[in-house]
Design a protein around this motif. Structure first.
Motif, short mmCIF file in Angstrom:
data_model
loop_
_atom_site.label_atom_id
_atom_site.label_comp_id
_atom_site.label_asym_id
_atom_site.label_seq_id
_atom_site.Cartn_x
_atom_site.Cartn_y
_atom_site.Cartn_z
N THR A 118 8.84 -5.56 -8.82
CA THR A 118 7.46 -5.91 -8.51
C THR A 118 7.34 -7.40 -8.24
O THR A 118 8.07 -8.19 -8.82
CB THR A 118 6.58 -5.52 -9.71
OG1 THR A 118 6.70 -4.11 -9.87
CG2 THR A 118 5.14 -5.89 -9.51
N SER A 137 10.06 -13.73 -6.00
CA SER A 137 9.72 -12.64 -5.10
C SER A 137 10.96 -11.76 -4.90
O SER A 137 12.00 -11.97 -5.53
CB SER A 137 9.22 -13.18 -3.76
OG SER A 137 8.62 -12.14 -3.01
N ASN A 189 -6.75 -3.36 -8.18
CA ASN A 189 -5.65 -4.28 -7.89
C ASN A 189 -4.38 -3.49 -7.58
O ASN A 189 -4.34 -2.26 -7.74
CB ASN A 189 -5.43 -5.24 -9.06
CG ASN A 189 -5.32 -4.50 -10.37
OD1 ASN A 189 -4.63 -3.47 -10.44
ND2 ASN A 189 -6.00 -4.99 -11.39
N THR A 231 1.03 -10.66 -0.48
CA THR A 231 0.47 -9.51 -1.18
C THR A 231 1.25 -9.23 -2.45
O THR A 231 2.44 -9.56 -2.53
CB THR A 231 0.51 -8.25 -0.28
OG1 THR A 231 -0.03 -7.16 -1.00
CG2 THR A 231 1.92 -7.90 0.14
N ALA A 232 0.57 -8.65 -3.41
CA ALA A 232 1.30 -8.12 -4.56
C ALA A 232 1.88 -6.78 -4.12
O ALA A 232 1.32 -6.10 -3.27
CB ALA A 232 0.36 -7.93 -5.73
N SER A 248 5.55 -3.83 -4.63
CA SER A 248 6.85 -3.55 -5.24
C SER A 248 7.72 -2.76 -4.28
O SER A 248 7.23 -2.11 -3.36
CB SER A 248 6.68 -2.80 -6.56
OG SER A 248 5.71 -1.79 -6.43
N GLU A 278 -1.68 -3.39 -9.08
CA GLU A 278 -1.08 -2.76 -10.25
C GLU A 278 -1.67 -1.38 -10.48
O GLU A 278 -0.93 -0.43 -10.83
CB GLU A 278 -1.31 -3.66 -11.46
CG GLU A 278 -0.29 -3.48 -12.55
CD GLU A 278 -0.60 -4.34 -13.76
OE1 GLU A 278 -1.16 -5.44 -13.59
OE2 GLU A 278 -0.29 -3.88 -14.87
N ASN A 324 4.44 -10.69 -6.85
CA ASN A 324 3.08 -11.12 -6.50
C ASN A 324 3.11 -11.88 -5.20
O ASN A 324 4.16 -12.37 -4.78
CB ASN A 324 2.52 -12.02 -7.60
CG ASN A 324 2.16 -11.22 -8.83
OD1 ASN A 324 1.56 -10.15 -8.74
ND2 ASN A 324 2.56 -11.73 -9.99
#
Lengths: 775, 429
Positions: A605, A220, A639, A592-593, A595, A641, A607
């Protein structure tokens, strides 16, 4: 280059390489405890003894420099016997308590004992018992396990800058300890836990909560300061149990700051908001997402209709992710409310308008300490940027000249080449003096708006440091602006002057970004303006606790209290309980995902490492639903991304194109010497963001102590205030009562009283005028 | 009690005269003549070092390293500050010779250091004096003040370009600070712990600058060599063992004290000078070079001469010249227990083998002494000793092991008797 042969393998290594480094470069592991690549060589554990041809005795690989033609045997009879002998010595007084030791499973002593230890002990005498030490709320001690490698001692002295841990006593009575009655208070102290090769120093918050082999390791990125330290988050049963550094030489090296390490406690806090809540008739009711979001959607629609969309303010903190900020900004614009803001703590409205891009460090993080000279303007450097301060400290040891222009002469544990201490409202005049002095030294044209400046001796000293540092071709210097500059009411003028100084001396201008995504927010086009400077009917607060995240907590609180609708997106039940109408549980970074773009413009970035707690949802998902609900186009993302792609179509290269520290269109207006008292209201290290505020162990540290009212000796004398006196402080209508402390090195006329703390949140502007009287 | 027989360090000192230490008395017996000669005749640095090499003077602190060679290691053209340090941190059990020098003939040391400074181009020196000897320290300070007033110390010594400042420093009694790099750490105000070598002090010494460290007696021998010539000094002793040497004799002799005698003098003669064995008892064992030197049985000693090479050949070391004489009433287990306790207490704790090993050695010997020994303990002691020796940062580890090895080599039977019979072989213990 030198030729060496290790266990029959020939290789060439640069001059000055040690045997252990040479061996490592070809994958030959030599067992060791005291050696660490970032620390000085102690050669005290003797575990790395190897046989060197022609040497009569085994030599420590860590301290033996390679000689040309040297032949080393790491596994010969002589080497192994020596290593086994040392291993036996290390174990005779080491307790056999691995089953109850937190280090078990990740213990170097345990691992190496398997390879070099005996299956039973020849030692049948009494074993040593060493009393434990209180090193503070973060580091737990079991000193009987200590093998005296002194890594912790060397870390505090060499990396953290002050030897807070030492080895007292002699021989077998040697004990690792802090100064008598003192704890270890460094802002990067937790690294000694990683450095300790045994279970002597372990994490106090983590103690006895899990075995290491039960934990899964997930990558992370730290959500705190603008450095973007890389993390390994360790998880058990969908709960974050511990955070460790993920080595990244370009960013955090192998270290992390204590807030990166221990703020995880907040993730499991009782104060987590786990269900959407709506206030009806003054009572908070838990509800479902559908109801809550419809309530918000309808409310926003009716306020826009009745009062106009420009009565809506959308405010986040720069600790939010790129994905969240992108959607939040999009939502704000879709509502017709203009750009969302992340600039709650900024006070100079001119800055955002004048900036020609996203303000950033101006260079890679690793390059900063390679400068010949660095001027830091307005920063409590160690507390704002613990790891960058560490890098500069290492640079200073190699000859980097560090200069500061600051309201307070805080201890940086680095050699300071030049310093100018100035009250916050006179920093512009002080920096103007440096600019003028530099121009005179370089025989360059003095910029018109600083022509009237009168450089003091200290300003000339700083100018000389920068000019000298850049005298030789290819030598670099940096002018770095910290939070005390960014939050200053004259921040834009400071930025102009920093650029002028850089232009004259050839230095690079950089900003020490306050938060994990300060750069990202600007890249995405969010504003740093103060949206609460005019009355609003609706306020959306995203991770923002206005009383702590605003330049003027008192004014911001009044502004949200008068609004008709306040929606708080937050991971925690916070002060908004008093002033909000809806609480929407969004997840912290771990769930959370997302960045962040760090201070060097690097897009990092990550996840989610665990599932969202309760009914909380990742912020980007909540914003997506809310966007759709408000019938706006373009909120359909599958998502994180996809959100990121929309936010940054060109990825990191697109980011680079938007970075700029150029400021245009701001005139520097030099002012007469200020009179009266001015506040220096820095944000304390453990109040900077929502997570650290709720991390119990961090809150027990000395850095988290309630703010005192600091005065210079002269100012204290003028006001008749002595150390420890209770003083009354007033800013406008707001007042409070504090304990005074005398701070040598503080600019005269300054009341240093930290902002963003529960005991000071009711006060006014961070750098506003202030009254102080003895109570 | 100090007995000057024939030698250089106490050349002409009248031990019955309370003012014999003073600068006037020292000058009267030829003191500072060497320094004056150097300045007046402009003797070169190389010539002084060559003279030292001829003299075969070896370090008197214990290691016996050739002094001329050591001085030649000093980088002559180093641009920054260099330091000269005298090691008067005399802590080796049995040794009490340096104390006598700074009390009875401090100017020999001062003159020797000034000459050292001149020969190596050093302008600042320190004398690190052992912690428990306050009166001796004060005597040395007084002598320094005399030398300063007489123009032998300070700027432009004797009207020349040469400047040399010399300061005394007071230690606090840790044995380890006698180790030269620990001494430097202590002198810098840090905890006295040895440094890893290399780098050696000649390249990285006090405050990281090139530094030469010599023992008190070594420096005090230098004026004689310069004044009388290296050859004459060498001839006082025997080849490779030039000059005279101070021996601190303690233990079961009639007249314990310091004896300055030519190197190569038979031990039997030295014992006779010391009045022979106390109470006419039989000699059992001798530690010939301070507590770190392996013990030798009396009969071997009686056939040995007192010099570096002969003692080494007999299986021990001349060391600092501390001769501990033990008669037949001494229990060797008890003696070793005391020695091992010393090293256990004085280990600095920095490196593993010494920190952990010295305690282990002591505890096993202590157990044997208390009648709780096991036959395998003797092999264990030897094995633990092997794991310490040669694997530590400094020589304290070796020093702790040597008494154990020496005792087990020559008096193993006595240890076995202790283990088997739970009591001492020696009557009365």
């Amino acid at each position: 280059m030198l030729e060496i042969e290790i266990d029959g393998t020939k290789l060439t290594v640069p001059n000055g390489t040690t045997v252990i480094e040479a061996a490592r470069s070809i994958g030959t592991h030599i067992p060791h405890f005291c050696y660490h690549k970032k620390l000085s060589i102690a050669a005290n554990c003797r575990m790395c003894l190897v046989q060197v041809e022609k040497a009569p005795k085994p030599l420590p690989a860590c301290a033996t420099p390679v000689n040309d033609g040297m032949k080393v045997y790491t596994h010969s009879d002589m080497a192994v016997k020596a290593q086994q002998g040392v291993m036996e010595f290390l174990l005779i007084n080491h307790p056999l308590d691995c089953p109850i030791c937190d280090q078990g499973g990740e213990c170097q002593l345990q691992d190496i004992a398997v390879g070099y230890g005996g299956s039973s002990s020849r030692y049948e005498e009494e074993k040593r018992v060493v009393p434990n030490k209180d090193l503070g709320p973060l580091i737990s001690t079991d000193m009987t396990r200590c093998i005296h490698c002194t890594r912790c001692v060397r870390f505090t002295e060499e990396v953290a800058g002050m030897q807070e841990i030492g080895m007292a006593g002699r021989g077998e009575h040697s004990e690792i300890m802090s100064f008598i009655g003192m704890t270890v208070d460094s802002e990067i102290s937790g690294n000694v836990i990683d450095l300790c090769p045994v279970g002597a120093l372990t994490s106090k918050p983590f103690r006895y909560t899990a075995r290491t082999w039960e934990l899964s390791r997930r990558k992370s990125v730290s959500p705190h300061d603008g450095l973007g330290a890389n993390l390994v988050v360790q998880v058990k049963a969908d709960r974050v149990m511990r955070v460790l550094p993920l080595e990244n030489e370009a960013i955090n090296e192998c270290w992390i700051a204590d807030r990166d390490r221990f703020a995880y406690e907040a993730l499991n806090s009782e104060q987590r908001l786990t269900k959407p809540m709506v206030k009806q008739g003054g009572v908070w009711l838990e509800t479902d997402w559908q109801t809550a979001l419809e309530y918000v959607g309808n409310g926003l629609k009716s306020i826009s209709r009745d009062y106009g969309a420009d009565t809506v303010a959308v405010m986040a903190t720069p600790h939010s992710t790129v994905e969240e900020l992108f959607l939040l900004n999009k939502l704000s614009q879709a509502l017709g409310a203009g750009s969302a803001s992340v600039g709650g703590r900024y006070a100079d409205e001119r800055l955002a308008a004048a900036q020609q891009g996203a303000a950033w460090l101006g260079q890679p993080i690793a390059d900063v300490a390679q400068s010949k000279a660095v001027l830091v303007v307005g920063s409590t450097l160690r507390k704002e940027q613990p790891l960058l301060a560490q890098r500069l400290r290492q640079g200073a040891k190699r000859g980097l000249k560090l200069a500061i222009l600051n309201p307070a002469d805080d201890e940086l544990f680095s050699a300071i080449a030049a310093k100018l201490i100035s009250r916050p409202d006179q920093m512009v005049e002080a920096l103007a003096g440096v600019v003028k002095a530099a121009a005179e030294l370089k025989q360059a044209a003095v910029p018109a708006d600083v022509a009237a400046a009168e450089p003091c001796a200290a300003a000339r000293g700083i100018a000389k440091v920068l000019v000298d540092a850049t005298a030789a071709e290819g030598d670099r210097a940096s002018v770095l602006l910290g939070n005390l500059a960014a939050h200053n009411p004259r921040a834009a003028e400071l930025a102009v002057l920093a650029n002028q100084l850089a232009a004259i001396t050839g230095a690079t201008v950089g900003w020490l970004s306050e938060a994990a995504n300060t750069v990202g927010a600007q890249v995405l086009g969010l504003t740093s303006g103060n949206l609460l400077s005019k009355p609003r009917k609706a306020v959306l607060l995203f991770n923002n606790e206005v009383e702590f995240d605003s330049h003027d907590g008192q004014a911001a609180l009044a502004a949200v209290k008068q609004a008709e609708m306040v929606v708080a997106f937050s991971a925690f039940k916070h002060g908004a309980v008093d002033y909000a109408d809806v609480l929407l549980p969004i997840t912290p970074f771990s769930e959370t995902a997302g960045s962040f773009i760090n201070m060097e413009g690097k897009l990092q970035t990550f996840n989610g490492v665990v599932k969202p707690l309760g009914d909380s949802r990742p912020g980007w998902k909540v914003l997506r639903v809310l966007g759709n609900l408000l019938a706006s186009e373009g909120f359909d993302f599958d998502n994180a991304e996809a959100v990121r792609k929309a936010a940054l179509p060109q990825g990191e290269s697109g980011v680079a194109a938007k970075l700029s520290n150029t400021v245009n269109g701001v005139a520097v207006t030099l002012q007469a010497a200020a009179t009266g008292l001015v506040r220096m209201g820095e944000v304390p290290i453990y109040q900077a963001d929502a997570l650290v505020r709720r991390a119990p162990s961090l809150q027990k540290t000395r850095d988290a102590a309630a703010p005192l009212a600091g005065l210079s000796p002269a100012t204290a004398a003028q006001l008749g205030v002595a150390e420890g006196d209770t003083v009354k402080v007033q800013q406008g209508e707001a007042q409070g009562s504090y304990t005074a402390t005398i701070m040598a090195g503080l600019a005269d006329g300054v009341v240093r009283l930290a902002a963003a703390h529960p005991t000071t949140a009711q006060l006014g502007a961070m750098f506003g005028s202030i009254q102080l009287t003895r109570a | 009690m100090t007995v000057y027989v024939k030698g250089v360090v106490f050349d002409g000192v009248d031990f019955d005269d309370p003012n014999s230490w003073s600068i006037d008395a020292y000058i009267q017996r030829g003191g500072y003549a060497a320094l004056k000669k150097i300045i007046a005749e402009g003797i070169t640095q190389d010539a002084i070092i060559a003279e030292l090499k001829t003299s075969s003077l070896r370090g008197r602190g214990g290691a016996g390293f050739p002094t001329g060679l050591k001085w030649s290691f000093m980088p002559r053209s180093f641009p920054g500050q260099k330091y000269l340090v005298c090691n008067t941190d005399e802590g080796e059990p049995g040794t009490f010779k340096d104390l006598d020098i700074i009390v009875n003939n401090p100017h020999a040391l001062i003159e020797g250091m000034i000459i050292g400074g001149y020969a190596m181009g050093i302008t600042v020196g320190y004398n690190y004096i052992h912690g428990e000897v306050f009166e001796a320290y004060e005597r040395f300070e007084a002598a320094l003040e005399e030398a300063r007033r007489a123009g032998f110390l300070g700027d432009n010594i004797l009207g020349s370009e040469f400047c040399f400042q010399l300061h005394a420093h007071h230690g606090y009694g840790a044995y380890i600070c006698g180790e030269e790099t620990a001494l430097l750490e202590s002198l810098e105000g840090k905890k006295g712990q040895p440094r890893f070598k290399p780098p050696f002090p000649a390249s990285y010494g006090l405050y990281g600058k090139p530094t030469t460290i010599n023992n008190t007696e070594t420096f005090a021998s230098v004026p004689y060599i310069v004044r009388e010539g290296g050859q004459k000094f060498l001839e006082l002793g025997k080849p490779n063992n030039g000059g005279t040497k101070l021996f601190s004799i303690s233990g079961h002799v009639n007249r314990p004290g310091n004896y300055e005698i030519p190197l190569g003098t038979p031990f039997a003669d030295l014992l006779e000078m010391a009045g022979g064995m106390r109470g006419g008892k039989k000699i059992k064992a001798v530690i010939p070079g301070g507590s770190s030197a392996p013990v030798l049985p009396g009969h071997i000693m009686m056939e040995t001469t007192m010099d570096y090479d002969a003692i080494a050949k007999a299986g021990s070391m001349l060391g600092s010249g501390a001769v501990i004489v033990m008669d037949e009433t001494v229990c060797m287990v008890k003696a070793l227990r005391r020695l091992s306790y010393f090293y256990y207490e004085e280990s600095c704790g920095q490196c593993t083998p010494c920190r952990e090993g010295t305690g282990w050695l002591y505890r096993v010997v202590d157990r044997i002494e208390r009648g709780l020994g096991r036959p395998e303990d003797l092999d264990l002691l030897e094995s633990v000793g092997k794991n310490i020796a040669g694997r530590t940062i400094c020589a304290l580890g070796d020093a702790a092991v040597m008494p154990v090895q020496g005792m087990l080599k020559h008096f193993r039977d006595e240890f076995l008797h202790h283990i088997e019979h739970k009591k001492c072989l020696v009557p009365g213990f």
